[in-house]
Design an enzyme around this catalytic site. Structure first.
Site, PDB file in Angstrom:
ATOM      1  N   LEU A  46    -118.401 -66.559  32.759  1.00 44.42           N
ATOM      2  CA  LEU A  46    -118.542 -66.816  34.245  1.00 44.42           C
ATOM      3  C   LEU A  46    -117.605 -67.672  34.578  1.00 44.42           C
ATOM      4  O   LEU A  46    -116.914 -67.710  35.429  1.00 44.42           O
ATOM      5  CB  LEU A  46    -120.099 -67.850  34.771  1.00 44.42           C
ATOM      6  CG  LEU A  46    -120.461 -67.465  36.317  1.00 44.42           C
ATOM      7  CD1 LEU A  46    -120.554 -65.849  36.351  1.00 44.42           C
ATOM      8  CD2 LEU A  46    -121.693 -68.555  36.535  1.00 44.42           C
ATOM      9  N   CYS A  47    -117.331 -68.797  33.966  1.00 35.37           N
ATOM     10  CA  CYS A  47    -116.292 -69.199  33.680  1.00 35.37           C
ATOM     11  C   CYS A  47    -114.628 -68.714  34.272  1.00 35.37           C
ATOM     12  O   CYS A  47    -113.691 -69.060  34.947  1.00 35.37           O
ATOM     13  CB  CYS A  47    -115.546 -70.453  32.961  1.00 35.37           C
ATOM     14  SG  CYS A  47    -116.949 -71.605  32.786  1.00 35.37           S
ATOM     15  N   PRO A  48    -114.494 -67.486  33.445  1.00 36.54           N
ATOM     16  CA  PRO A  48    -112.926 -67.051  33.961  1.00 36.54           C
ATOM     17  C   PRO A  48    -112.805 -66.411  34.783  1.00 36.54           C
ATOM     18  O   PRO A  48    -112.102 -65.919  35.549  1.00 36.54           O
ATOM     19  CB  PRO A  48    -112.961 -65.982  32.532  1.00 36.54           C
ATOM     20  CG  PRO A  48    -114.582 -65.601  32.006  1.00 36.54           C
ATOM     21  CD  PRO A  48    -115.151 -67.046  32.366  1.00 36.54           C
TER      22      PRO A  48
END
Lengths: 175, 240
Positions: A46-48
């Site tokens: 999710l972070c990217p």
């Protein structure tokens, strides 16, 4: 958790930007707006989406005199590898392995010792102007962060979904 | 190599049926040898012993088969429900499935960047990602192990087979020696089942065989003691 209009806690962290490593401090953003973008971990899924979103919009932040620092508890080497994996990131990924900065900003998830998905906007004067914490499963809107920066910079009363150029209100009720 | 592994998977699915066989034979032997020991000791009647044995085999077999069918079916339904939920999860919340697999791989000791790349590669095929999440994160193997009807049939036949062994001596041998022969045959049969199970599971044959024989002797002993107790109570109450 910090509150609005207090001085942002100072920090000095190693970071990676465009493949180069150096130390970054809160003072680096003196006289500019600063978006502190805390995220849980490198090498997640999710972070990217958020990091690449900031990468895509970095010119717009720069155009609004706003710097973006991403912070996680991962080490610098991890950040370097992660940035390479994402095809290169041109804003600093700061390493907070001891989680002191995450804790100072009140965004440390004590359970897994990682940062919450938190966004803090620091004003030109070094004060906390905005902060939001998103649940771990909900990615943040980069466009919304940019809109908030622009709204804060306007110094006016900005209605919901306000965009630059749209009508604003008197700032007397701002605080 | 891939073919050899696929064959092993098929063999594994067949071997899982050994579970019902072992359970059925063991239960048939243990319950019957104990029951018949008790009835024989209490009544000294070949007819009652045989009737009891046949009734136990038929009703016990049906009960065991039904239980096996229902439990296998329930297990199958739970698995199917979980698989459906997971399909929906992978379709609607792919990040969650990816994160779950990533966490599973890193908790197994794979470094985070490597785990990330593995998951990222798998994520190019949603079905592949889903199957891996099911197997790795949820422990739901792709091997189709739940065949309720097969399980019930194997259970019934195994149970009846297990009942026949201790029952036969009461039909064929002299009444005085039937009890002893029933015991010996049952112990030998359980020893044989234990050895068979050991050969399938890779456990030492002697240990596996003795384990079964030990359980059988214990059960028979309890049955015999209960029979003795009832016989004593019957004598006290004046029952013939």
């Amino acid at each position: 958790m910090l509150t609005l209009n207090v001085s942002a806690p100072a920090f000095s962290l190693e970071g990676v930007c465009s493949g180069a490593q150096r130390r970054y401090q809160l003072a680096d953003a003196q006289g500019r707006w600063l978006v502190l973008f805390f995220y849980p971990a490198d090498f997640t899924f999710l972070c990217p989406t958020e990091i690449l979103g900031f990468q895509q919009h970095r010119a717009e932040f720069e155009a609004n005199s706003a710097m973006v620092f991403a912070i996680s508890v991962d080490g610098v080497e991890s950040h370097k590898e992660w940035a390479r994996e994402l095809g290169g990131i041109d804003f600093p990924l700061l390493s907070d392995p001891g989680a002191q900065v995450c804790r100072a900003y009140g965004v440390l998830n004590e359970q897994d010792q990682r940062a919450h998905r938190a966004t803090v906007i620091v004003s030109r004067q070094g004060e906390i102007a905005y902060l939001v914490v998103s649940p771990m499963n909900v990615g943040r809107s980069v466009g919304e962060t940019l809109r908030v920066v622009q709204a804060l910079q306007s110094g006016r009363l900005c209605p919901a979904d306000w965009r630059p150029g749209q009508p604003t209100g008197e700032p007397s009720l701002r605080r | 190599m891939a073919t050899a592994l696929a064959e092993r998977k098929v063999k594994l699915e067949r071997r899982i049926r050994v579970r019902e066989f072992v359970f059925g034979v063991q239960d048939g032997l243990l319950s019957t040898v104990g029951l018949l020991s008790g009835i024989s000791t209490a009544t000294q009647s070949r007819r009652i012993v045989l009737l009891t044995g046949v009734a136990a085999a038929v009703t016990g077999g049906i009960s065991m088969a039904t239980g096996s069918f229902l439990s296998s079916q329930t297990e199958k339904e739970i698995f199917e429900k979980e698989l459906m939920d997971q399909e929906s999860l992978a379709r609607h919340e792919p990040y969650l499935a990816e994160e779950a697999l990533l966490e599973s791989l890193t908790s197994d000791g794979l470094d985070r960047p490597s785990a990330y790349r593995v998951v990222k590669t798998l994520a190019k095929r949603q079905d592949l990602l889903l199957r891996t999440v099911q197997e790795k994160v949820l422990g739901l193997g792709s091997a189709d192990l739940s065949h309720p009807v097969k399980a019930a049939a194997v259970m019934y036949l195994s149970f009846v087979l297990g009942c026949i062994v201790p029952l036969l001596p009461y039909a064929l041998a002299a009444p005085g020696s039937a009890l002893l022969i029933s015991w010996l045959l049952s112990v030998a049969a359980l020893l044989g089942v234990g050895v068979f199970k050991g050969s399938v599971t890779g456990k030492p044959l002697l240990v596996s065989g003795l384990e079964f024989a030990g359980i059988a002797m214990g059960a028979a002993l309890v049955g015999w003691l209960v029979g003795k107790l009832f016989a004593g109570l019957g004598a006290l109450a004046g029952v013939a």
